[in-house]
Design a protein around this motif. Structure first.
Motif, mmCIF file in Angstrom:
data_model
loop_
_atom_site.group_PDB
_atom_site.id
_atom_site.type_symbol
_atom_site.label_atom_id
_atom_site.label_comp_id
_atom_site.label_asym_id
_atom_site.label_seq_id
_atom_site.Cartn_x
_atom_site.Cartn_y
_atom_site.Cartn_z
ATOM 1 N N ILE A 152 -0.982 38.840 92.872
ATOM 2 C CA ILE A 152 -1.092 38.481 94.330
ATOM 3 C C ILE A 152 -2.052 38.020 94.453
ATOM 4 C CG2 ILE A 152 -2.748 40.342 96.444
ATOM 5 C CD1 ILE A 152 -2.928 42.131 94.022
ATOM 6 N N LYS A 153 -1.352 36.491 95.905
ATOM 7 C CA LYS A 153 -1.830 35.581 96.106
ATOM 8 C C LYS A 153 -3.160 35.593 97.005
ATOM 9 C CE LYS A 153 2.551 32.569 94.193
ATOM 10 N NZ LYS A 153 2.493 34.114 93.494
ATOM 11 N N ILE A 154 -4.109 34.526 96.745
ATOM 12 C CA ILE A 154 -5.174 35.020 97.428
ATOM 13 C C ILE A 154 -5.791 33.329 98.217
ATOM 14 C CG2 ILE A 154 -7.483 35.304 98.249
ATOM 15 C CD1 ILE A 154 -7.710 37.437 95.733
ATOM 16 N N GLY A 155 -5.514 32.803 99.791
ATOM 17 C CA GLY A 155 -5.022 31.844 99.978
ATOM 18 C C GLY A 155 -3.875 31.781 100.366
ATOM 19 N N GLY A 156 -3.809 29.863 100.760
ATOM 20 C CA GLY A 156 -2.488 30.714 101.928
ATOM 21 C C GLY A 156 -2.506 30.395 103.341
ATOM 22 N N LYS A 157 -1.178 30.465 103.514
ATOM 23 C CA LYS A 157 -1.191 31.497 105.365
ATOM 24 C C LYS A 157 0.102 32.135 105.194
ATOM 25 C CE LYS A 157 -1.887 26.072 106.648
ATOM 26 N NZ LYS A 157 -2.672 25.954 106.049
ATOM 27 N N GLU A 158 0.374 33.410 103.866
ATOM 28 C CA GLU A 158 0.674 34.373 104.289
ATOM 29 C C GLU A 158 -0.074 35.683 104.233
ATOM 30 O OE1 GLU A 158 4.400 33.668 102.098
ATOM 31 O OE2 GLU A 158 4.638 32.212 102.055
ATOM 32 N N LYS A 159 -0.233 36.186 103.047
ATOM 33 C CA LYS A 159 -0.863 37.419 102.967
ATOM 34 C C LYS A 159 -2.350 37.001 102.998
ATOM 35 C CE LYS A 159 -1.345 41.318 100.412
ATOM 36 N NZ LYS A 159 -0.760 42.481 101.627
ATOM 37 N N ILE A 160 -2.968 38.250 103.570
ATOM 38 C CA ILE A 160 -4.225 38.093 104.003
ATOM 39 C C ILE A 160 -4.637 39.155 103.042
ATOM 40 C CG2 ILE A 160 -5.984 39.692 105.065
ATOM 41 C CD1 ILE A 160 -4.619 38.172 107.995
ATOM 42 N N VAL A 161 -5.161 39.527 101.648
ATOM 43 C CA VAL A 161 -5.975 40.572 101.105
ATOM 44 C C VAL A 161 -6.714 41.243 101.098
ATOM 45 C CG1 VAL A 161 -6.567 40.384 98.611
ATOM 46 C CG2 VAL A 161 -5.242 39.181 98.976
ATOM 47 N N VAL A 162 -6.751 43.097 101.268
ATOM 48 C CA VAL A 162 -7.353 43.772 101.233
ATOM 49 C C VAL A 162 -7.658 44.570 100.032
ATOM 50 C CG1 VAL A 162 -8.684 46.379 102.426
ATOM 51 C CG2 VAL A 162 -6.349 44.093 103.382
ATOM 52 N N ILE A 163 -9.434 44.498 99.774
ATOM 53 C CA ILE A 163 -10.435 45.483 99.072
ATOM 54 C C ILE A 163 -10.433 45.886 99.114
ATOM 55 C CG2 ILE A 163 -11.719 44.484 96.564
ATOM 56 C CD1 ILE A 163 -10.766 41.279 97.033
ATOM 57 N N GLY A 164 -10.900 47.336 98.506
ATOM 58 C CA GLY A 164 -11.543 48.139 98.508
ATOM 59 C C GLY A 164 -11.688 49.360 97.777
ATOM 60 N N GLY A 165 -12.934 49.403 97.615
ATOM 61 C CA GLY A 165 -13.940 51.156 96.518
ATOM 62 C C GLY A 165 -14.886 50.817 96.681
ATOM 63 N N ALA A 175 -8.464 37.688 113.452
ATOM 64 C CA ALA A 175 -8.225 36.790 114.097
ATOM 65 C C ALA A 175 -8.905 35.788 113.654
ATOM 66 C CB ALA A 175 -8.752 38.219 115.386
ATOM 67 N N ALA A 176 -10.108 35.692 113.550
ATOM 68 C CA ALA A 176 -10.652 34.499 113.466
ATOM 69 C C ALA A 176 -9.521 33.240 111.837
ATOM 70 C CB ALA A 176 -12.115 34.084 113.257
ATOM 71 N N GLY A 177 -9.261 34.678 111.175
ATOM 72 C CA GLY A 177 -8.211 33.093 109.787
ATOM 73 C C GLY A 177 -8.685 33.487 108.883
ATOM 74 N N ALA A 178 -9.581 34.868 108.796
ATOM 75 C CA ALA A 178 -9.530 34.350 107.167
ATOM 76 C C ALA A 178 -9.019 35.282 106.800
ATOM 77 C CB ALA A 178 -10.992 36.385 107.397
ATOM 78 N N ASP A 179 -9.054 34.708 105.126
ATOM 79 C CA ASP A 179 -7.309 35.493 103.953
ATOM 80 C C ASP A 179 -7.768 36.411 103.624
ATOM 81 O OD1 ASP A 179 -6.482 32.124 103.990
ATOM 82 O OD2 ASP A 179 -8.651 31.040 103.203
ATOM 83 N N GLY A 180 -8.882 37.279 104.147
ATOM 84 C CA GLY A 180 -9.230 38.420 103.149
ATOM 85 C C GLY A 180 -9.987 39.693 103.262
ATOM 86 N N LEU A 181 -9.769 40.434 103.151
ATOM 87 C CA LEU A 181 -11.048 41.135 103.324
ATOM 88 C C LEU A 181 -12.229 41.782 102.284
ATOM 89 C CD1 LEU A 181 -10.656 43.092 106.406
ATOM 90 C CD2 LEU A 181 -11.998 41.270 106.810
ATOM 91 N N ILE A 182 -13.308 42.232 102.206
ATOM 92 C CA ILE A 182 -13.659 43.321 100.586
ATOM 93 C C ILE A 182 -14.984 43.948 101.472
ATOM 94 C CG2 ILE A 182 -15.305 41.284 100.553
ATOM 95 C CD1 ILE A 182 -15.273 42.713 97.629
ATOM 96 N N ILE A 183 -14.140 45.253 101.342
ATOM 97 C CA ILE A 183 -14.592 46.999 102.172
ATOM 98 C C ILE A 183 -14.881 48.187 101.406
ATOM 99 C CG2 ILE A 183 -14.062 48.066 104.514
ATOM 100 C CD1 ILE A 183 -12.478 46.498 105.096
ATOM 101 N N GLU A 184 -16.180 48.614 101.411
ATOM 102 C CA GLU A 184 -16.427 49.016 100.461
ATOM 103 C C GLU A 184 -16.344 50.971 101.757
ATOM 104 O OE1 GLU A 184 -20.650 47.935 98.992
ATOM 105 O OE2 GLU A 184 -20.882 49.995 100.000
#
Lengths: 338, 338, 338, 338
Positions: free
Chosen positions: B88-101, B290-299
């Motif tokens: 799984i690639k974090i960064g660059g211009k493609e996927k926005i990665v979602v981390i949950g738990g 919308a602001a351009g983040a490469d990912g989210l980490i959410i509880e």
């Protein structure tokens, strides 16, 4: 603890919260308001997690009434703690202790020379960094164990106890053997593994306030050390981070009477790191004494413009001596010696 | 670097500074102003200590022109860093990665159950705390190694890489073996011994911004890891401490375009810790995308009101799924997938 | 002023900036660095707008070297300003002035009674609010002109000059006629229309620092008053807003030596509003005296628990008297009377 | 309201507080805890002054349960307020309003030219400053009434309503006659005399958040306007002052869902003043739309490097147009038009 329930909470919602709290051996009183219902929880509420209760979507807010700290709380320990460092007493109502020395140990000759100068000026103890927390990986990181050895030699030569910063758990044995007061720096104030390990020693710990930590968080970190079994905690205010950038940090002297009221622990002031500017150190030191501080920790270097770190905030020995002389007069006025 | 000399500086004072700087292989240009004389220092000024120069009492101020960081600087490394985590690639211009738990691992059954739910909802990776930095010594401190084992089992069951917080150097071997992304928490952002040790691994490091650290300090901490040889740094904004107390911290989303401009490293956002309130998490997540983040980490927790920590900021799996669905539409608008 | 140009700036870009600056009668020196080109601008740079120069997208950053204030600057006015208030001198190196009184004037009987008590305790001047800036529209807004009349009567009875807060331009005539020191409150520190109007009077102005204003902004507001022709400015620190909520604000005593260094204006301290807690007022007052303050302004009320505003921070007259007695001893130590 | 009494309070102390509160028509419930006694006060507690109650030295602390604002409170006014500005509706769930224009009006030709450009780009309204609050008395202070006339002419030419900042009570008639939305700037958010006077008009008021004001203080200032009889309040977030200096201020986008929850008033975002950097404006605008903002107010100038103020944060019309085009796509995703 006060729990405010939303108006939309049904009797079932209220009952569910009540039974959860009562299952932990606490007691609940309810007050019905015009916009909200409010629970007062009675008992040892330190076992409740505020955030978990707030997770209930019928809960509007949760507020603590009692402080979450016990062992550092003056309410349960009214007399002042006095920390004994090789016979020098920090805390209580008598002596104000002065700790002086360079930001970094730069070698045996330097630390021995400055140690003699700060002693002559009137200092009680010697400070010096051997392991240095630096923002940049390219900056001088300290002499490490060699620096500790240099400090120990300077101690032999002057008789002054030594204070140095410990940054990690794996250095505890080294510090317990060679250092008199183990300093926890602002950046490590919430390095809980380090606090727990220090709680298992019986060494005096100088716990600096984190640059953005509340008084309550600071006292909770002291509580970590005391909860581990070590009662020898000395608090040290060294400025907090604010919007104002003229000084490196903003020295918060109001913590002196607050700490005296809330806890039984001694409190000393570090005007050098707080202001980052030697021109402000004397005024802030005198102010700290007038406000009731139990000690001062001040950076002193005989060639600040050649210091390996933090020269801008270091006093020359001559000015340090003048500061102590002026400080003594104010100390006498507030009924103490220095 | 710009050094401003006081008007009272004599030619001898000026010469003394110049020769000190030139002795380090740098070059000095002088500008004579009406109130001050100004030196411009040319060369690799990261080797100069600003504070030591300021210690000279003929120096008015010292200002940096170049950034003090090199390896994280986009100026010297224009293309985006892409961190590969088990494919799984974090960064660059493609996927926005979602981390949950969940905030904390509470046992095998809990983490396995929630892992399946967050995977079904669309998450890419699983988060869970086994070692917990808690303000109070009396609060739940995490399951420790047993928690890491529970996470590894949940990884086997779901195929999701796992993210967990490392708090001390002595756990590095354990984390390198069992954990996919090693998280450095906000309180440890300037635990330099830990950063140095992580720099010697080649594991992806999720470096959270300290709650009161500037962007420059944050990047200097990333520089510590990269200077040690580990290029796999992921930055994570999780809110800063301000005067406003309605939210736990103030989420600073402007760091997203700033980090993209200043560095080549990926940046992800943690709206759960930033706001401390699950009701704000969705809006802040959509804003981050919308602001351009490469990912989210959410509880995420299926019973927030029973969570062992931080229930107030946890989303239920159903809301987490809705968030991802809404997020995908915005991700598409900004040219990415999620 | 130092202008740093991006590396991508062409010779044409550099020339365009140079000609813009030279068209304003200023001179430009250029330093070519490894990553950036830097311009040093020589001359009266207060006429340049930093933000406009930064708008050029080939400009990396703009930094001031000289202070943007002139009339308040000690560089151009080395001797201390001493403000004469009906014969009482504020500033200089002799007397420390004490101003005492209630937060709000509540009626003739109240203000006359308290005025006598604060005079007996040793105060030099009387404070009292007639127009009150209140966060809530539903809170007591002050007695208005009747309050000013009550103050004037108390002045007749005690001989003490009176200090009261002015909130709007349309009250200037009233204040000039009846009030001795016109106080600009923290919330109005950047009410520039009010500052301009006060600059046209010759009354002493007590300029409180805004609760979130930098020292430079504060001095620029003083510059507004002085630029209008009124040299009688007294600065007053009353705490700044920080993350710490134990005190209402964080009293920044380091401003005392800073203000003394940067300006020639007198500086007084308001420990009552800064801390919001009468239990902290004495310690902070003594600290302010030790640090070199020119005066104190303290809230005093004989029945704080019945005060119409801010009772929590008011001292009773007896404690106020004790504070002055202790303060006098410290004043003597620092070479002043009180 | 919750009043916590010290353990040392006697029955007589408790009775005295109770009778004081009951004398105001409120009701008191008491909870006896292990360390403290707690009163819950039921009724309209906005009439109680927290500080006066805290003045009682047997009181440990006072906490509000209900919000101190009424008219702006969504609890008592569940449906969204929609402010009508010459037929354009701000608030509700439909259109997101875009306001564009220069920081300062510099003359008729400039404002007419930029007005046409922002209209073409898709803006709904025109902004421009005629009276400018400037930190320095030596900086451009605005064209004054001539600027208002220029704005009115630009309105005639384009049909766009105009927004301009009002700084003092004596200009209210002028603004009511010529300006469509009266902006209260951050520095005047607690200029209570101005708020009271605006409350007596029926004009739309754009109330900017003070740079260091809490959400609650901001809503209390809105309450001042509504309490005076004017329901047409539009809130505007423009960044708060924090320790981070990379951006001018820190844009707090979490206020969007908070304001929506706590109040019924519309909320718009000013990314230009918040960041102080045009390179960050687009990302923050898109984030604001995604988070649910009701509008944007953005600085636009066709020659930012020649702007008389704040050029660094101004977008050129072409970039402004691109921003609106991208914003529309996100607006559609969140179910609104733009």
């Amino acid at each position: 603890m006060i729990i405010t329930m939303k108006k939309t909470a049904t009797q079932k919602d209220l009952d569910s919260i009540i039974s959860m709290i009562e299952s932990k051996g606490l007691h609940v009183n309810m007050i019905s308001g015009t916009s909200y219902n409010v629970f007062g929880v009675v008992g040892d509420t330190t076992i409740l997690d505020m955030k978990t209760i707030e997770a209930n979507n019928k809960v509007e807010s949760v507020m603590r009434v009692s402080e979450p700290y016990k062992k550092v709380n003056r309410l349960f320990h009214p007399e002042d703690t006095i920390v004994d460092v090789n016979g020098i007493k920090i805390g209580g109502k008598e002596k104000i202790v002065v700790i002086g020395g360079p930001c970094s140990v730069e070698g045996q000759e330097q630390i021995s020379r400055i140690a003699k100068e700060v002693k002559e000026a009137g200092a009680d103890m010697l400070r010096g960094g051997a392991y240095k927390p630096r923002t940049s990986p390219y900056a001088f990181q300290g002499l490490g164990f060699a620096g500790i050895m240099n400090l120990e030699q300077a101690k032999k030569e002057t008789g002054m106890p030594i204070v140095s910063e410990i940054m990690s758990v794996d250095k505890i044995d080294e510090f317990v053997e060679h250092v008199d007061i183990l300093q926890v720096g602002a950046r490590n104030m919430q390095n809980f593994d380090l606090l727990k390990a220090l709680g298992k020693t019986n060494k005096p710990i100088l716990l600096k306030r984190g640059l953005s930590n509340t008084i309550e968080e600071w006292l909770m970190s002291a509580e970590y050390i005391m909860a581990g079994g070590n009662p020898n905690v000395i608090l040290c205010e060294r400025g907090i981070r604010t919007f104002e950038k003229y000084t490196r940090n903003t020295l918060d002297l109001s913590v002196i009477p607050i700490i005296k009221k809330k806890t039984h622990l001694p409190i000393i002031i570090d005007p050098s790191h707080a202001t980052g500017d030697w021109e402000l150190v004397e005024a802030m030191s005198l102010a700290a004494i007038a406000a009731g501080a139990d000690g001062l920790i001040i950076e002193v270097h005989d060639h600040p413009e050649c210091a390996w770190s933090d020269g801008a905030q270091s006093l020359k020995p001559k000015r340090f001596k003048e500061l102590i002389e002026k400080g003594r007069v104010i100390a006498n006025v507030v009924g103490r010696s220095m």
